[in-house]
Design a protein around this motif. Sequence first.
Motif, PDB file in Angstrom:
ATOM      1  N   VAL A 145      -4.248 -77.030  13.560  1.00  0.00           N
ATOM      2  CA  VAL A 145      -5.567 -77.454  14.022  1.00  0.00           C
ATOM      3  C   VAL A 145      -5.452 -78.166  15.366  1.00  0.00           C
ATOM      4  CG1 VAL A 145      -7.569 -78.908  13.512  1.00  0.00           C
ATOM      5  CG2 VAL A 145      -6.464 -77.628  11.676  1.00  0.00           C
ATOM      6  N   PHE A 146      -4.505 -79.101  15.473  1.00  0.00           N
ATOM      7  CA  PHE A 146      -4.314 -79.833  16.722  1.00  0.00           C
ATOM      8  C   PHE A 146      -3.840 -78.903  17.837  1.00  0.00           C
ATOM      9  CE2 PHE A 146      -3.081 -83.253  13.539  1.00  0.00           C
ATOM     10  CZ  PHE A 146      -4.319 -83.874  13.576  1.00  0.00           C
ATOM     11  N   ILE A 147      -2.888 -78.030  17.513  1.00  0.00           N
ATOM     12  CA  ILE A 147      -2.348 -77.126  18.530  1.00  0.00           C
ATOM     13  C   ILE A 147      -3.419 -76.157  19.005  1.00  0.00           C
ATOM     14  CG2 ILE A 147      -0.639 -75.329  18.980  1.00  0.00           C
ATOM     15  CD1 ILE A 147       1.145 -76.718  16.879  1.00  0.00           C
ATOM     16  N   GLY A 148      -4.177 -75.593  18.065  1.00  0.00           N
ATOM     17  CA  GLY A 148      -5.237 -74.657  18.421  1.00  0.00           C
ATOM     18  C   GLY A 148      -6.314 -75.301  19.270  1.00  0.00           C
ATOM     19  N   PHE A 149      -6.691 -76.532  18.912  1.00  0.00           N
ATOM     20  CA  PHE A 149      -7.703 -77.242  19.688  1.00  0.00           C
ATOM     21  C   PHE A 149      -7.196 -77.521  21.100  1.00  0.00           C
ATOM     22  CE2 PHE A 149      -9.847 -81.157  21.103  1.00  0.00           C
ATOM     23  CZ  PHE A 149     -11.183 -80.769  20.967  1.00  0.00           C
ATOM     24  N   SER A 150      -5.950 -77.933  21.217  1.00  0.00           N
ATOM     25  CA  SER A 150      -5.368 -78.211  22.536  1.00  0.00           C
ATOM     26  C   SER A 150      -5.297 -76.941  23.380  1.00  0.00           C
ATOM     27  CB  SER A 150      -3.975 -78.818  22.377  1.00  0.00           C
ATOM     28  OG  SER A 150      -4.032 -80.056  21.698  1.00  0.00           O
ATOM     29  N   MET A 151      -4.912 -75.831  22.761  1.00  0.00           N
ATOM     30  CA  MET A 151      -4.858 -74.562  23.483  1.00  0.00           C
ATOM     31  C   MET A 151      -6.247 -74.120  23.917  1.00  0.00           C
ATOM     32  SD  MET A 151      -2.069 -72.447  21.213  1.00  0.00           S
ATOM     33  CE  MET A 151      -2.501 -70.922  22.055  1.00  0.00           C
ATOM     34  N   GLY A 152      -7.227 -74.336  23.026  1.00  0.00           N
ATOM     35  CA  GLY A 152      -8.591 -73.920  23.334  1.00  0.00           C
ATOM     36  C   GLY A 152      -9.218 -74.695  24.469  1.00  0.00           C
TER      37      GLY A 152
ATOM     38  N   LEU B 236     -13.025 -73.025  18.386  1.00  0.00           N
ATOM     39  CA  LEU B 236     -12.849 -72.598  16.990  1.00  0.00           C
ATOM     40  C   LEU B 236     -11.981 -71.355  16.852  1.00  0.00           C
ATOM     41  CD1 LEU B 236     -13.528 -73.163  14.029  1.00  0.00           C
ATOM     42  CD2 LEU B 236     -15.588 -71.743  14.314  1.00  0.00           C
ATOM     43  N   PRO B 237     -12.175 -70.315  17.679  1.00  0.00           N
ATOM     44  CA  PRO B 237     -11.289 -69.150  17.538  1.00  0.00           C
ATOM     45  C   PRO B 237      -9.808 -69.499  17.725  1.00  0.00           C
ATOM     46  CG  PRO B 237     -13.203 -68.564  18.840  1.00  0.00           C
ATOM     47  CD  PRO B 237     -13.238 -70.055  18.672  1.00  0.00           C
ATOM     48  N   SER B 238      -9.486 -70.388  18.680  1.00  0.00           N
ATOM     49  CA  SER B 238      -8.092 -70.776  18.889  1.00  0.00           C
ATOM     50  C   SER B 238      -7.563 -71.560  17.703  1.00  0.00           C
ATOM     51  CB  SER B 238      -7.969 -71.624  20.161  1.00  0.00           C
ATOM     52  OG  SER B 238      -8.302 -70.867  21.298  1.00  0.00           O
ATOM     53  N   ILE B 239      -8.409 -72.430  17.139  1.00  0.00           N
ATOM     54  CA  ILE B 239      -7.991 -73.208  15.970  1.00  0.00           C
ATOM     55  C   ILE B 239      -7.719 -72.288  14.789  1.00  0.00           C
ATOM     56  CG2 ILE B 239      -8.730 -74.933  14.288  1.00  0.00           C
ATOM     57  CD1 ILE B 239     -10.365 -76.230  16.564  1.00  0.00           C
ATOM     58  N   ILE B 240      -8.659 -71.396  14.521  1.00  0.00           N
ATOM     59  CA  ILE B 240      -8.488 -70.464  13.399  1.00  0.00           C
ATOM     60  C   ILE B 240      -7.290 -69.554  13.652  1.00  0.00           C
ATOM     61  CG2 ILE B 240      -9.549 -68.596  12.071  1.00  0.00           C
ATOM     62  CD1 ILE B 240     -12.251 -69.851  12.643  1.00  0.00           C
ATOM     63  N   MET B 241      -7.119 -69.139  14.901  1.00  0.00           N
ATOM     64  CA  MET B 241      -5.985 -68.286  15.258  1.00  0.00           C
ATOM     65  C   MET B 241      -4.669 -68.963  14.910  1.00  0.00           C
ATOM     66  SD  MET B 241      -5.019 -66.828  19.058  1.00  0.00           S
ATOM     67  CE  MET B 241      -4.890 -68.483  19.752  1.00  0.00           C
ATOM     68  N   MET B 242      -4.543 -70.235  15.259  1.00  0.00           N
ATOM     69  CA  MET B 242      -3.301 -70.949  14.970  1.00  0.00           C
ATOM     70  C   MET B 242      -3.141 -71.213  13.469  1.00  0.00           C
ATOM     71  SD  MET B 242      -1.719 -71.062  17.741  1.00  0.00           S
ATOM     72  CE  MET B 242      -0.341 -71.960  17.025  1.00  0.00           C
ATOM     73  N   ILE B 243      -4.241 -71.476  12.781  1.00  0.00           N
ATOM     74  CA  ILE B 243      -4.163 -71.667  11.330  1.00  0.00           C
ATOM     75  C   ILE B 243      -3.697 -70.383  10.657  1.00  0.00           C
ATOM     76  CG2 ILE B 243      -5.506 -72.072   9.232  1.00  0.00           C
ATOM     77  CD1 ILE B 243      -7.219 -74.022  10.838  1.00  0.00           C
ATOM     78  N   VAL B 244      -4.299 -69.258  11.067  1.00  0.00           N
ATOM     79  CA  VAL B 244      -3.910 -67.968  10.493  1.00  0.00           C
ATOM     80  C   VAL B 244      -2.443 -67.681  10.779  1.00  0.00           C
ATOM     81  CG1 VAL B 244      -4.256 -65.472  10.647  1.00  0.00           C
ATOM     82  CG2 VAL B 244      -6.231 -66.995  10.530  1.00  0.00           C
ATOM     83  N   THR B 245      -2.026 -67.943  12.036  1.00  0.00           N
ATOM     84  CA  THR B 245      -0.636 -67.719  12.403  1.00  0.00           C
ATOM     85  C   THR B 245       0.304 -68.570  11.554  1.00  0.00           C
ATOM     86  OG1 THR B 245      -1.260 -67.187  14.684  1.00  0.00           O
ATOM     87  CG2 THR B 245       1.033 -67.812  14.297  1.00  0.00           C
ATOM     88  N   SER B 246      -0.063 -69.835  11.348  1.00  0.00           N
ATOM     89  CA  SER B 246       0.784 -70.727  10.548  1.00  0.00           C
ATOM     90  C   SER B 246       0.798 -70.320   9.086  1.00  0.00           C
ATOM     91  CB  SER B 246       0.300 -72.175  10.684  1.00  0.00           C
ATOM     92  OG  SER B 246      -0.985 -72.336  10.133  1.00  0.00           O
ATOM     93  N   ILE B 247      -0.341 -69.827   8.587  1.00  0.00           N
ATOM     94  CA  ILE B 247      -0.395 -69.399   7.188  1.00  0.00           C
ATOM     95  C   ILE B 247       0.488 -68.182   6.967  1.00  0.00           C
ATOM     96  CG2 ILE B 247      -1.878 -68.350   5.426  1.00  0.00           C
ATOM     97  CD1 ILE B 247      -4.089 -70.233   6.341  1.00  0.00           C
ATOM     98  N   TYR B 248       0.378 -67.198   7.871  1.00  0.00           N
ATOM     99  CA  TYR B 248       1.205 -66.011   7.622  1.00  0.00           C
ATOM    100  C   TYR B 248       2.673 -66.287   7.897  1.00  0.00           C
ATOM    101  CZ  TYR B 248       1.697 -63.923  12.420  1.00  0.00           C
ATOM    102  OH  TYR B 248       2.008 -63.631  13.721  1.00  0.00           O
ATOM    103  N   SER B 249       2.957 -67.336   8.675  1.00  0.00           N
ATOM    104  CA  SER B 249       4.356 -67.728   8.839  1.00  0.00           C
ATOM    105  C   SER B 249       4.918 -68.299   7.540  1.00  0.00           C
ATOM    106  CB  SER B 249       4.484 -68.777   9.957  1.00  0.00           C
ATOM    107  OG  SER B 249       4.114 -68.233  11.198  1.00  0.00           O
ATOM    108  N   THR B 250       4.053 -68.901   6.727  1.00  0.00           N
ATOM    109  CA  THR B 250       4.502 -69.478   5.454  1.00  0.00           C
ATOM    110  C   THR B 250       4.602 -68.446   4.344  1.00  0.00           C
ATOM    111  OG1 THR B 250       2.276 -70.037   4.637  1.00  0.00           O
ATOM    112  CG2 THR B 250       3.359 -71.637   6.070  1.00  0.00           C
ATOM    113  N   VAL B 251       3.980 -67.285   4.542  1.00  0.00           N
ATOM    114  CA  VAL B 251       3.972 -66.288   3.466  1.00  0.00           C
ATOM    115  C   VAL B 251       5.391 -65.784   3.182  1.00  0.00           C
ATOM    116  CG1 VAL B 251       3.171 -63.969   2.832  1.00  0.00           C
ATOM    117  CG2 VAL B 251       1.591 -65.612   3.840  1.00  0.00           C
TER     118      VAL B 251
END
Length: 443
Positions: A285-292, A19-34
Amino acid sequence: MKIQLSDHFTYPRLFRFTLPSIIMMIVTSIYSTVDGLFVSNVVGQNALAAVNIVYPLTMIVGAFGFMLGTGGSAEVARAMGMGEGEKARQYFTTLILTIIALGAALSILCVIFMEPLALLFGADEALLDDCVVYGVIMIAGAPAFMLQTSFHSFLVCAERPKMGLWLSVGSGVTNMALDYLFIAVLGWGVAGAAAATVAGYLVGGIIPLIYFLLPNKSPLRLVKTRLWPRMLVKSCANGSSELMSNVSGSLVTALYNRILMATAGAAGVAAYTVMMYLQFVFAAVFIGFSMGTASIFSYHYGAGNTRELKSLFRKCMTVIALCSLSMVAMAQLLARPLSAIFVGYDPQLLEITVAGMRIFCLSFLTGGISVFCSGFFTSLGDGLASAAISFSRTLLFQVGSILLLPRLLGVEGIWWATPTAEALALVVAAGFLWSRRRKYQYM
């Protein structure tokens, strides 16, 4: 209770660890869109197009950090699984020093040649100045960006996924706050967007560097080392799929931009930019899960624990399949409101974006399994299988689809290119899974 790589992973334990890796990647992708959100609504359509034209170049540079992080963390985790802790720390140190040196060299080269590179990636005279300004600032932050992308993997390997999550949150908050200050308040335009992003890179890249320089309770830290050329070569080969995925994805984005500029102008590029931003969030989500999960697979493969490999593989495939179905349904329902956040100020552009997004999001149905399979083979040290999946998914089938489908379906064919490529790549991934099942005993 702390979860260790050596544990048996039930579904709840797998969820808690990844979960931390998934959330980490989601957060990273969100701030990339900002950046795109502020640029689109405050500066305008052309500036948004300029950001998307240069963005692939920054991702290509960052991909080298991702390559050394994913490929290198597999080598480090396997050494840990074999009980060679000191060697693992020396591997880790060598990889970090290599990333810093490579990042500095790439940054200098790209800054010098930024104008011809912007033209190569699809800029025209109207967009060139914004492309160069945005690109120079972004590329100047390349070493920090490469460190940040590599630490996404190394912090999981160090059994500190939550630290990676909080660093991503800190990077995101920094980027978003400075986006508002630099773009909306100070009116710096694309220069403000780039400066805010680089500030986020510094948070995500420098803080963990300091953490590993100081004494800590994780299995990893920066120590006195020597050059490990064989390990570096294996790390590059093993992480080549991630490099291939990022580089080819960036080149395909540049190809999309050139075709859209020729067929639909800046409006088409802006619509595609919005789709890419939304894809970043869902694919995270997929990338974070794979990394985790990657370090878990590497550890148990190094320890020779085939029973745990089989159990973990079955659970991961189930999770990926359920997530894929859920994401397609969610993207279909939210296509209009999410698109409106970016381009609601232009009704015609909004309709183009929504129509494209409803087709484009079908790629989530099959893409998650291919992303996972590529990362899975990287974790086992099978760089050939991983690279072949990434190459077919992000370059071969993408380029073929984008060149063929618009000729058959017009502009709508551009939106169908990614779902088509992902479906074909799934066939390749399934072939490797079946052919490698006896060698690695995960089935």
